[in-house]
Design a protein around this motif. Structure first.
Motif, short mmCIF file in Angstrom:
data_model
loop_
_atom_site.label_atom_id
_atom_site.label_comp_id
_atom_site.label_asym_id
_atom_site.label_seq_id
_atom_site.Cartn_x
_atom_site.Cartn_y
_atom_site.Cartn_z
N SER A 165 97.02 33.92 -73.65
CA SER A 165 96.73 35.33 -73.42
C SER A 165 95.27 35.65 -73.76
CB SER A 165 97.67 36.19 -74.27
OG SER A 165 97.33 37.56 -74.14
N LYS A 166 94.72 36.59 -73.02
CA LYS A 166 93.36 37.08 -73.29
C LYS A 166 93.36 38.27 -74.25
CE LYS A 166 91.51 35.56 -68.83
NZ LYS A 166 90.81 35.98 -67.58
N ILE A 167 94.53 38.71 -74.68
CA ILE A 167 94.62 39.83 -75.62
C ILE A 167 94.05 39.40 -76.97
CG2 ILE A 167 96.21 41.32 -76.89
CD1 ILE A 167 98.04 41.27 -74.48
N GLN A 168 93.20 40.23 -77.53
CA GLN A 168 92.57 39.95 -78.81
C GLN A 168 93.35 40.65 -79.93
OE1 GLN A 168 90.03 37.83 -79.29
NE2 GLN A 168 89.93 37.41 -77.09
N LEU A 169 94.19 39.88 -80.62
CA LEU A 169 94.88 40.43 -81.78
C LEU A 169 93.91 40.60 -82.93
CD1 LEU A 169 98.14 38.26 -81.73
CD2 LEU A 169 97.81 40.52 -80.74
N CYS A 170 94.19 41.55 -83.81
CA CYS A 170 93.33 41.76 -84.96
C CYS A 170 93.76 40.87 -86.12
CB CYS A 170 93.34 43.24 -85.38
SG CYS A 170 94.99 43.92 -85.65
N SER A 171 92.91 40.77 -87.11
CA SER A 171 93.20 39.95 -88.29
C SER A 171 94.09 40.74 -89.24
CB SER A 171 91.88 39.59 -88.99
OG SER A 171 92.09 38.79 -90.11
N PRO A 172 95.11 40.10 -89.86
CA PRO A 172 95.36 38.66 -89.96
C PRO A 172 96.30 38.08 -88.90
CG PRO A 172 96.79 39.81 -91.46
CD PRO A 172 95.97 40.87 -90.77
N CYS A 173 96.74 38.88 -87.94
CA CYS A 173 97.70 38.36 -86.96
C CYS A 173 97.11 37.24 -86.12
CB CYS A 173 98.17 39.50 -86.05
SG CYS A 173 99.29 40.67 -86.85
N VAL A 174 95.83 37.36 -85.78
CA VAL A 174 95.21 36.37 -84.91
C VAL A 174 95.20 34.99 -85.55
CG1 VAL A 174 92.86 36.79 -85.74
CG2 VAL A 174 93.23 35.96 -83.41
N GLU A 175 95.22 34.91 -86.89
CA GLU A 175 95.18 33.62 -87.56
C GLU A 175 96.54 32.93 -87.65
OE1 GLU A 175 93.72 36.31 -89.11
OE2 GLU A 175 91.58 35.82 -88.86
N LEU A 176 97.62 33.62 -87.30
CA LEU A 176 98.94 33.01 -87.43
C LEU A 176 99.19 31.91 -86.41
CD1 LEU A 176 101.41 35.93 -88.24
CD2 LEU A 176 100.40 34.25 -89.79
N SER A 177 98.46 31.92 -85.31
CA SER A 177 98.64 30.90 -84.29
C SER A 177 97.30 30.62 -83.61
CB SER A 177 99.67 31.34 -83.25
OG SER A 177 99.83 30.38 -82.23
N THR A 178 97.10 29.37 -83.23
CA THR A 178 95.84 29.03 -82.56
C THR A 178 95.81 29.52 -81.11
OG1 THR A 178 96.78 26.86 -81.99
CG2 THR A 178 95.47 27.00 -84.01
N LYS A 179 96.98 29.56 -80.47
CA LYS A 179 97.05 30.01 -79.09
C LYS A 179 98.25 30.93 -78.91
CE LYS A 179 94.75 25.99 -77.06
NZ LYS A 179 94.87 24.87 -76.08
N TRP A 180 97.97 32.17 -78.54
CA TRP A 180 99.02 33.14 -78.27
C TRP A 180 99.24 33.22 -76.76
CZ3 TRP A 180 101.96 35.25 -81.97
CH2 TRP A 180 101.47 35.29 -83.28
N ARG A 181 100.50 33.28 -76.37
CA ARG A 181 100.85 33.37 -74.96
C ARG A 181 101.70 34.62 -74.71
NH1 ARG A 181 99.73 28.16 -72.95
NH2 ARG A 181 99.36 26.68 -74.66
N GLU A 182 101.30 35.40 -73.71
CA GLU A 182 102.03 36.64 -73.40
C GLU A 182 103.32 36.30 -72.66
OE1 GLU A 182 101.44 40.88 -71.02
OE2 GLU A 182 99.70 39.64 -71.53
N ILE A 183 104.43 36.86 -73.15
CA ILE A 183 105.75 36.57 -72.61
C ILE A 183 106.34 37.84 -72.01
CG2 ILE A 183 108.03 35.62 -73.13
CD1 ILE A 183 105.75 33.66 -73.65
N PRO A 184 106.72 37.82 -70.74
CA PRO A 184 107.42 38.98 -70.17
C PRO A 184 108.80 39.11 -70.79
CG PRO A 184 107.40 37.17 -68.60
CD PRO A 184 106.52 36.74 -69.75
N TYR A 185 109.30 40.32 -70.85
CA TYR A 185 110.60 40.53 -71.50
C TYR A 185 111.37 41.65 -70.81
CZ TYR A 185 108.21 44.48 -73.78
OH TYR A 185 107.50 45.63 -74.03
#
Length: 238
Positions: A165-185
């Motif tokens: 995903s190109k979404i920029q999570l803020c800290s500290p969430c962004v550090e929980l995973s090296t690569k975040w992937r957007e999932i449809p739901y």
């Protein structure tokens, strides 16, 4: 030629059917659901998000929800810090931080909520507040629709079916995973509308005069009480 075509066509259909079934069984497509519940009313409310991913085989995964709040709503960064210190959730925000300004001058807030997935489920809580609006002539009512969050999943192993995903999570969430992937739901919850009452500016003078009159009466009563002579205390008889 017609006989050859009739012989080949069923074989091709059969091959494509087997290919489709094989990929469906061995696919990493995730079956995700996100529902929410709003607790409270008035200016201060709490939103609970319920995340469920039923066919997630990877155990070491994190989930995050990302949403952009409109200027009429805001989250307090102090409350988000309290959530983390109390161990009830991790959330952060970027954007507008002034909670005192009117909605007309405020900018949107980008909010991230994140947590380690408990097997296939996760619960997120977010305290949200309503901003004051400037008064208008004859008053008004503003309806704000609560934005739908984006669901992101980050696992130790790559989920090949989804792009990063190109979404920029803020800290500290962004550090929980090296690569975040957007999932449809999917969701069963209907959109939530937040009704905000706006004051009537045409009644400003009446409210001002009444407030001034009540304030003057209260001041006179307090001064009269302070200047009232106190009766002399009787001496105690032996």
């Amino acid at each position: 030629m017609r006989a050859v075509k009739n012989t080949i066509s069923p074989k091709i259909i059969h091959i494509f059917t087997l290919f489709f079934v094989f990929n469906s069984v061995n696919s990493d497509w995730l079956d995700a659901k996100v529902d929410f519940h709003v607790d409270g009313d008035g200016f201060h409310r709490k939103i609970y998000y319920f995340v469920e991913i039923t066919n997630l085989l990877e155990k070491d995964c994190r989930a995050a929800l990302y949403l952009t709040l409109p200027p009429s709503l805001y989250v307090s960064i102090d409350e988000l810090a309290d959530l983390k210190s109390a161990g009830t959730g991790i959330a952060c925000s970027e954007g507008e931080t002034d909670v005192e300004i009117f909605a007309e001058e405020a900018k949107p807030q980008r909010v991230s909520m994140c947590s380690v997935l408990n097997e296939t489920n996760g619960i997120f809580s977010l305290p949200v507040h309503q901003r004051y609006h400037r008064t208008r002539k004859e008053g008004d009512m503003v309806t704000v629709t609560l934005p739908t969050p984006k669901l992101l999943v980050g696992c130790k192993h790559r989920i090949k079916e989804y792009l990063v995903s190109k979404i920029q999570l803020c800290s500290p969430c962004v550090e929980l995973s090296t690569k975040w992937r957007e999932i449809p739901y999917q969701t069963k919850t209907k959109s939530y509308e937040w009704n905000i009452q706006i004051g009537d500016s045409s009644q400003r003078h009446v409210v001002t005069y009444v407030t001034l009159f009540v304030t003057c009466l209260g001041t006179i009563w307090i001064l009269k009480t302070l200047w009232r002579p106190h009766p002399s205390k009787r001496r105690k008889m032996d």
